[in-house]
Write a protein that holds these residues in place. Structure first.
Motif, PDB file in Angstrom:
ATOM      1  N   GLU A 183      66.812 -55.841  19.442  1.00 27.81           N
ATOM      2  CA  GLU A 183      65.875 -54.888  20.035  1.00 27.81           C
ATOM      3  C   GLU A 183      66.604 -53.806  20.826  1.00 27.81           C
ATOM      4  O   GLU A 183      66.225 -52.620  20.789  1.00 27.81           O
ATOM      5  CB  GLU A 183      64.884 -55.621  20.946  1.00 27.81           C
ATOM      6  CG  GLU A 183      63.892 -56.526  20.218  1.00 27.81           C
ATOM      7  CD  GLU A 183      64.532 -57.795  19.661  1.00 27.81           C
ATOM      8  OE1 GLU A 183      63.955 -58.376  18.724  1.00 27.81           O
ATOM      9  OE2 GLU A 183      65.614 -58.195  20.167  1.00 27.81           O
ATOM     10  N   GLU A 184      67.653 -54.181  21.517  1.00 31.69           N
ATOM     11  CA  GLU A 184      68.442 -53.207  22.271  1.00 31.69           C
ATOM     12  C   GLU A 184      69.163 -52.243  21.332  1.00 31.69           C
ATOM     13  O   GLU A 184      69.282 -51.040  21.619  1.00 31.69           O
ATOM     14  CB  GLU A 184      69.444 -53.934  23.169  1.00 31.69           C
ATOM     15  CG  GLU A 184      68.790 -54.645  24.353  1.00 31.69           C
ATOM     16  CD  GLU A 184      69.767 -55.514  25.122  1.00 31.69           C
ATOM     17  OE1 GLU A 184      69.635 -55.590  26.359  1.00 31.69           O
ATOM     18  OE2 GLU A 184      70.655 -56.124  24.486  1.00 31.69           O
ATOM     19  N   LEU A 185      69.625 -52.756  20.198  1.00 32.30           N
ATOM     20  CA  LEU A 185      70.265 -51.886  19.215  1.00 32.30           C
ATOM     21  C   LEU A 185      69.255 -50.904  18.622  1.00 32.30           C
ATOM     22  O   LEU A 185      69.567 -49.722  18.400  1.00 32.30           O
ATOM     23  CB  LEU A 185      70.894 -52.716  18.091  1.00 32.30           C
ATOM     24  CG  LEU A 185      72.373 -53.074  18.225  1.00 32.30           C
ATOM     25  CD1 LEU A 185      72.827 -53.901  17.033  1.00 32.30           C
ATOM     26  CD2 LEU A 185      73.237 -51.827  18.360  1.00 32.30           C
ATOM     27  N   MET A 186      68.036 -51.372  18.344  1.00 30.16           N
ATOM     28  CA  MET A 186      67.006 -50.487  17.811  1.00 30.16           C
ATOM     29  C   MET A 186      66.647 -49.402  18.814  1.00 30.16           C
ATOM     30  O   MET A 186      66.456 -48.226  18.457  1.00 30.16           O
ATOM     31  CB  MET A 186      65.764 -51.291  17.421  1.00 30.16           C
ATOM     32  CG  MET A 186      65.933 -52.132  16.160  1.00 30.16           C
ATOM     33  SD  MET A 186      64.467 -53.113  15.770  1.00 30.16           S
ATOM     34  CE  MET A 186      63.260 -51.830  15.511  1.00 30.16           C
ATOM     35  N   ALA A 187      66.570 -49.778  20.078  1.00 31.13           N
ATOM     36  CA  ALA A 187      66.263 -48.794  21.117  1.00 31.13           C
ATOM     37  C   ALA A 187      67.369 -47.738  21.197  1.00 31.13           C
ATOM     38  O   ALA A 187      67.094 -46.541  21.348  1.00 31.13           O
ATOM     39  CB  ALA A 187      66.092 -49.496  22.458  1.00 31.13           C
ATOM     40  N   TRP A 188      68.605 -48.176  21.079  1.00 33.15           N
ATOM     41  CA  TRP A 188      69.741 -47.230  21.088  1.00 33.15           C
ATOM     42  C   TRP A 188      69.652 -46.289  19.891  1.00 33.15           C
ATOM     43  O   TRP A 188      69.902 -45.086  20.012  1.00 33.15           O
ATOM     44  CB  TRP A 188      71.047 -48.012  21.063  1.00 33.15           C
ATOM     45  CG  TRP A 188      72.267 -47.138  20.980  1.00 33.15           C
ATOM     46  CD1 TRP A 188      72.955 -46.584  22.014  1.00 33.15           C
ATOM     47  CD2 TRP A 188      72.923 -46.692  19.774  1.00 33.15           C
ATOM     48  NE1 TRP A 188      74.008 -45.821  21.542  1.00 33.15           N
ATOM     49  CE2 TRP A 188      74.002 -45.867  20.174  1.00 33.15           C
ATOM     50  CE3 TRP A 188      72.692 -46.899  18.418  1.00 33.15           C
ATOM     51  CZ2 TRP A 188      74.854 -45.263  19.245  1.00 33.15           C
ATOM     52  CZ3 TRP A 188      73.537 -46.291  17.500  1.00 33.15           C
ATOM     53  CH2 TRP A 188      74.605 -45.490  17.920  1.00 33.15           C
ATOM     54  N   ALA A 189      69.276 -46.850  18.739  1.00 32.92           N
ATOM     55  CA  ALA A 189      69.175 -46.033  17.534  1.00 32.92           C
ATOM     56  C   ALA A 189      68.113 -44.945  17.693  1.00 32.92           C
ATOM     57  O   ALA A 189      68.307 -43.797  17.282  1.00 32.92           O
ATOM     58  CB  ALA A 189      68.864 -46.908  16.321  1.00 32.92           C
ATOM     59  N   VAL A 236      66.443 -54.435  12.601  1.00 29.98           N
ATOM     60  CA  VAL A 236      67.858 -54.661  12.862  1.00 29.98           C
ATOM     61  C   VAL A 236      68.074 -56.159  12.967  1.00 29.98           C
ATOM     62  O   VAL A 236      67.332 -56.859  13.663  1.00 29.98           O
ATOM     63  CB  VAL A 236      68.329 -53.971  14.157  1.00 29.98           C
ATOM     64  CG1 VAL A 236      69.764 -54.391  14.495  1.00 29.98           C
ATOM     65  CG2 VAL A 236      68.251 -52.454  14.025  1.00 29.98           C
ATOM     66  N   GLU A 237      69.058 -56.659  12.257  1.00 31.31           N
ATOM     67  CA  GLU A 237      69.398 -58.077  12.331  1.00 31.31           C
ATOM     68  C   GLU A 237      70.878 -58.214  12.675  1.00 31.31           C
ATOM     69  O   GLU A 237      71.728 -57.574  12.047  1.00 31.31           O
ATOM     70  CB  GLU A 237      69.109 -58.772  11.001  1.00 31.31           C
ATOM     71  CG  GLU A 237      69.385 -60.278  11.035  1.00 31.31           C
ATOM     72  CD  GLU A 237      69.045 -60.959   9.720  1.00 31.31           C
ATOM     73  OE1 GLU A 237      69.570 -62.076   9.493  1.00 31.31           O
ATOM     74  OE2 GLU A 237      68.275 -60.384   8.920  1.00 31.31           O
ATOM     75  N   ILE A 238      71.163 -59.005  13.674  1.00 36.01           N
ATOM     76  CA  ILE A 238      72.548 -59.244  14.053  1.00 36.01           C
ATOM     77  C   ILE A 238      73.043 -60.486  13.318  1.00 36.01           C
ATOM     78  O   ILE A 238      72.429 -61.559  13.404  1.00 36.01           O
ATOM     79  CB  ILE A 238      72.685 -59.428  15.579  1.00 36.01           C
ATOM     80  CG1 ILE A 238      72.314 -58.118  16.286  1.00 36.01           C
ATOM     81  CG2 ILE A 238      74.104 -59.847  15.959  1.00 36.01           C
ATOM     82  CD1 ILE A 238      72.286 -58.215  17.802  1.00 36.01           C
ATOM     83  N   TYR A 263      80.943 -58.735  22.611  1.00 36.84           N
ATOM     84  CA  TYR A 263      79.514 -58.412  22.755  1.00 36.84           C
ATOM     85  C   TYR A 263      78.605 -59.472  22.152  1.00 36.84           C
ATOM     86  O   TYR A 263      77.385 -59.397  22.281  1.00 36.84           O
ATOM     87  CB  TYR A 263      79.213 -57.063  22.104  1.00 36.84           C
ATOM     88  CG  TYR A 263      79.776 -55.885  22.854  1.00 36.84           C
ATOM     89  CD1 TYR A 263      79.073 -55.301  23.908  1.00 36.84           C
ATOM     90  CD2 TYR A 263      81.012 -55.347  22.504  1.00 36.84           C
ATOM     91  CE1 TYR A 263      79.596 -54.211  24.594  1.00 36.84           C
ATOM     92  CE2 TYR A 263      81.546 -54.257  23.182  1.00 36.84           C
ATOM     93  CZ  TYR A 263      80.828 -53.696  24.231  1.00 36.84           C
ATOM     94  OH  TYR A 263      81.336 -52.620  24.909  1.00 36.84           O
ATOM     95  N   GLN A 264      79.189 -60.432  21.471  1.00 34.17           N
ATOM     96  CA  GLN A 264      78.380 -61.442  20.799  1.00 34.17           C
ATOM     97  C   GLN A 264      77.605 -62.274  21.824  1.00 34.17           C
ATOM     98  O   GLN A 264      78.164 -62.765  22.800  1.00 34.17           O
ATOM     99  CB  GLN A 264      79.262 -62.327  19.926  1.00 34.17           C
ATOM    100  CG  GLN A 264      79.845 -61.580  18.734  1.00 34.17           C
ATOM    101  CD  GLN A 264      80.850 -62.386  17.939  1.00 34.17           C
ATOM    102  OE1 GLN A 264      81.037 -63.574  18.184  1.00 34.17           O
ATOM    103  NE2 GLN A 264      81.499 -61.759  16.965  1.00 34.17           N
ATOM    104  N   GLY A 265      76.300 -62.381  21.568  1.00 39.12           N
ATOM    105  CA  GLY A 265      75.436 -63.115  22.482  1.00 39.12           C
ATOM    106  C   GLY A 265      74.994 -62.320  23.693  1.00 39.12           C
ATOM    107  O   GLY A 265      74.225 -62.816  24.521  1.00 39.12           O
ATOM    108  N   LYS A 266      75.460 -61.079  23.795  1.00 31.28           N
ATOM    109  CA  LYS A 266      75.127 -60.262  24.975  1.00 31.28           C
ATOM    110  C   LYS A 266      74.286 -59.039  24.617  1.00 31.28           C
ATOM    111  O   LYS A 266      73.867 -58.307  25.504  1.00 31.28           O
ATOM    112  CB  LYS A 266      76.414 -59.805  25.665  1.00 31.28           C
ATOM    113  CG  LYS A 266      77.276 -60.952  26.185  1.00 31.28           C
ATOM    114  CD  LYS A 266      78.564 -60.438  26.822  1.00 31.28           C
ATOM    115  CE  LYS A 266      79.435 -61.584  27.310  1.00 31.28           C
ATOM    116  NZ  LYS A 266      80.714 -61.101  27.888  1.00 31.28           N
TER     117      LYS A 266
END
Length: 593
Positions: free
Chosen positions: A539-545, A558-560, A532-535
C-alpha cells in the motif's frame, strides 16, 4: 554491389559520427558463405596454440578443439548420422558442448541444445519438434529429464557424458569425486560413452554443405507461447559473427569472453562460442552461474588486461554492482566490453554497474530469429543511453505501423499524448544476413513473422519503439505485452523503471491483468532490498506511485515478492507472474470455451 540484398544504403542516418558509427567499422560489407565447421578450421590454422576454451581451471587450444571435433564427427558418422539429421545435446556449458556443436557442423548435421533445467515434458516437446536422432546427455540428468520420456521421443542413439570428460584431471581424482558425490553422475542405459567415441581415428566423410543449409535449431523463448524451433543456417550464423567481429573491432585474438550464459541459447551460441571461434578469442565457460566471488577471482586470475568481454543479462550486472567485496578484486582494468541483452537494461542498473566497476556497459538487442544480434551500442565512441544503439553492419531497421509493416513511420514523427508532444511508436522490423530461414514445420508462423519487401526479407520483431534522427531506436516494449488501460497504451518496461526509482525496490516486473471496466489494469510485482524487507508495504508503494507517476501508469495492484522469476538466460518472466495471478486465473476460467 547493388544486387547484394545485404548491401545497406550508405545514406542511412546511422552512418554518422553523431550517431556513434565508428570510423573503423565499414558502412557496408559482403558476407562470406563459409560453413561453421570451416570457420573453426581456418582459425585453428591461424592460431593453433591459442586457447579457445577455459573450463574448470583447464584450457583447450584451437588445435586441440579442431582435432577433437574431427574425432567426434567421425564417430557420429560411424554411428549413422548423416547430413540433415539432428544431434541434440542436454548439457551445461562444458568442453563437450562445443565439440558436439562443431562436430555436427562438419557433417551437415543440425545441432540443437536443450535447456538442462527443462522438465521431462519440456524436453519431450523439443526432441519431438526437431525430430532428434541422437542425444548427448549429461549422465546426472538422465534419470530426471530423459528416462520418463525415453519411449516417447524419436531419439535412436544416446551418448552419455560426465562433466569431467575431456578434462585432464588424473583418473583417481575423477573417481574419488564421483564416489564422494562432489561430481554429479548417473547411469544411462544402452548409451555410447563419450570418452570411448573420442578415441575414434579422424576420417571425415566428404560432405558438401551449402550456406543455406540449416546449422542449428534454436528454440524460441516460450515466454510468449509454445516454443518453436527457429532454423538458423550456416550463412546466418557465420554472418552474425562477422558482424560482431566488425563491431568489436578493438578485440583481438587472445581476448576472453565470459561464458556464464548457457550455450544452448542463441545469445551465448553467437556472442560467446561462435564469436570466440571467429575472433581467435577464448571462452571462459562456467557450467552454472558462479558466485560473484568466483567470477571476480577468475577474471582477476586469467583475464587479459583490457581484453575481457562480458555479455550477460541485466541480472548479472545488477549482482556485480551490488557485490560488497568487489574492491577486493583487480578486475577494473580487465573488463573491456560489457553488453547486456536478453531483455531491457534499466537505467538504474546500468548506472550502478558503471559506477561500481568503472567499465562501460552497453545495451544490445537481438532475437533468436535473428541469429540473435541485431544492434548494439558503439563500445568506443558516442552512445545514447536508453536506446538499443545502432544496427550492426549489413543490417537495416525500420519503425512501421503496428497493423501494416509496409507503412513506415519516419524518424522524428510525433503525436500528442498527455498534453505533450512525444515520438510516435511502431513495430521494429529488421533485415539482414542473420535473419532465420523460418520456423521448423511452421509455415503460417513463418509467414506471419517474415515479409518480403523491396527484394529483402524483413523480420517483424514484435517489439515497439521509435527512431531518432540518427537512426537509433528506443524500445518501449513487446507488442504482445503492451497494456491497454482505459484506452491508454502502457509499456510494462516504463512502469518497471519508474517503480525501481523507489529507493527500496531492487527489481520489478509489470504485466496487464484483465479488468471488466478498464480492459486491463496494471499489476507490479516488486522485490525489495534486504534492508527494506518487512518494513515497507504494498500500500505504501502504491501511494508513492500515485505521487510520482502519471495516473494511467500507476499500478492498480502491487505485490511484494521475494524474487522476480527469470528464465535461465536471465529474462524476466512476466507471463509466469501474470498467469499465476488469482484474478487472471479467475478470468481465464470464466472465459474458457
Amino acid at each position: 554491389m547493388a544486387t547484394d540484398p545485404y548491401y545497406v544504403d550508405e545514406s542511412k542516418p546511422w552512418f554518422t559520427k553523431e550517431a556513434g558509427w565508428p570510423d573503423e567499422v565499414p558502412k557496408n560489407t559482403t558476407f562470406e558463405h563459409t560453413p561453421l565447421g570451416d570457420v573453426l578450421r581456418q582459425t585453428a590454422k591461424e592460431h593453433p596454440n591459442k586457447n579457445v576454451i577455459w573450463f574448470q581451471g583447464e584450457y583447450m587450444t584451437f588445435k586441440e578443439l579442431d582435432e577433437a571435433v574431427d574425432r567426434f564427427a567421425t564417430a557420429l558418422h560411424n554411428l549413422g548420422l548423416r547430413k540433415g539429421d539432428v544431434l541434440a545435446m542436454i548439457l551445461p556449458n562444458c568442453f563437450q558442448y562445443v565439440v558436439g556443436y562443431y562436430a555436427a557442423q562438419r557433417l551437415g548435421v543440425i545441432s540443437s541444445g536443450v535447456n538442462p533445467t527443462y522438465k521431462a515434458n519440456e524436453v519431450r516437446h523439443q526432441l519431438k519438434t526437431i525430430n532428434a536422432k541422437c542425444l548427448v546427455v549429461l549422465d546426472a540428468l538422465y534419470e530426471g529429464q530423459i528416462a520418463p520420456i525415453r519411449d516417447d521421443v524419436p531419439v535412436r542413439i544416446y551418448i552419455k557424458t560426465n562433466v569431467t570428460d575431456m578434462m585432464k584431471l588424473p583418473g583417481w581424482k575423477k573417481f574419488l569425486g564421483k564416489k564422494l558425490g562432489k561430481i554429479p553422475t548417473g547411469e544411462v542405459p544402452d548409451a555410447k560413452d563419450f570418452n570411448d567415441l573420442m578415441k575414434t581415428a579422424p576420417k571425415l566423410p566428404d560432405v558438401k554443405i551449402d550456406p543455406d543449409d540449416v546449422a542449428t535449431y534454436i528454440m524460441t523463448g516460450g515466454t510468449t507461447g509454445v516454443p518453436k524451433a527457429a532454423m538458423l543456417t550456416h550463412f546466418n550464423c557465420t554472418s552474425n559473427t562477422h558482424q560482431i567481429k566488425l563491431w568489436v573491432f578493438k578485440i583481438k585474438p587472445g581476448a576472453m569472453i565470459v561464458g556464464i550464459l548457457p550455450l544452448y541459447h542463441s545469445f551465448a551460441m553467437t556472442v560467446v562460442m561462435n564469436s570466440c571461434v571467429r575472433i581467435g578469442a577464448c571462452m571462459m565457460l562456467f557450467p552454472k552461474p558462479p558466485s560473484e566471488d568466483e567470477l571476480c577471482q577468475t577474471i582477476q586470475d586469467i583475464g587479459p588486461d583490457d581484453a575481457v568481454i562480458y555479455p550477460g543479462a541485466e541480472i548479472l550486472f545488477k549482482r556485480m554492482s551490488e557485490f560488497k567485496d568487489l574492491d577486493k578484486y583487480d578486475i577494473k582494468g580487465k573488463l573491456s566490453v560489457c553488453v547486456s541483452g536478453a531483455g531491457p537494461l534499466h537505467r538504474p542498473v546500468q548506472e550502478a554497474f558503471e559506477k561500481a566497476t568503472g567499465a562501460r556497459l552497453g545495451e544490445g538487442y537481438g532475437l533468436t530469429e535473428a541469429g540473435p544480434v541485431v544492434s548494439a551500442h558503439p563500445f568506443w565512441g558516442n552512445r545514447k543511453i536508453g536506446t538499443i544503439g545502432l544496427p550492426v553492419p549489413g543490417t537495416e531497421w525500420r519503425i512501421v505501423e503496428l497493423d501494416d509493416p509496409k507503412k513506415e513511420i519516419p524518424a522524428l514523427t510525433t503525436i500528442e499524448k498527455d498534453g505533450e508532444v512525444v515520438p510516435k511508436s511502431g513495430e521494429i522490423i529488421c533485415s539482414g544476413p542473420q535473419i532465420m530461414k523460418g520456423y521448423l514445420n511452421q509455415e503460417s508462423d513463418t509467414a506471419a513473422d517474415i515479409v518480403e519487401m523491396e527484394g529483402k526479407r524483413w523480420l517483424l520483431t514484435g517489439d515497439i519503439g521509435f527512431m531518432d534522427e540518427h537512426g537509433r531506436v528506443t524500445i518501449n516494449d513487446r507488442k504482445k505485452q503492451l497494456i491497454k488501460n482505459k484506452g491508454w497504451s502502457v509499456f510494462p518496461s516504463e512502469v518497471e523503471t519508474l517503480m525501481m526509482g523507489h529507493e527500496a525496490v531492487t527489481e520489478c516486473a509489470v504485466a496487464g491483468i484483465p479488468d471488466e471496466k478498464a480492459g486491463e489494469c496494471i499489476k507490479a510485482w516488486c522485490a525489495l532490498k534486504p534492508e527494506y524487507q518487512g518494513k515497507l508495504t504494498a500500500e505504501e508503494l502504491m501511494a508513492w506511485a500515485k505521487d510520482n507517476m502519471t495516473f494511467y501508469k500507476v499500478p492498480t495492484y502491487v505485490e511484494i515478492i521475494d524474487e522476480i522469476p527469470k528464465s535461465p538466460i536471465g529474462k524476466v518472466m512476466r507471463r509466469e507472474l501474470q498467469e499465476a495471478d488469482p484474478i487472471y486465473i479467475a478470468w481465464k476460467e470464466k472465459n474458457a470455451g
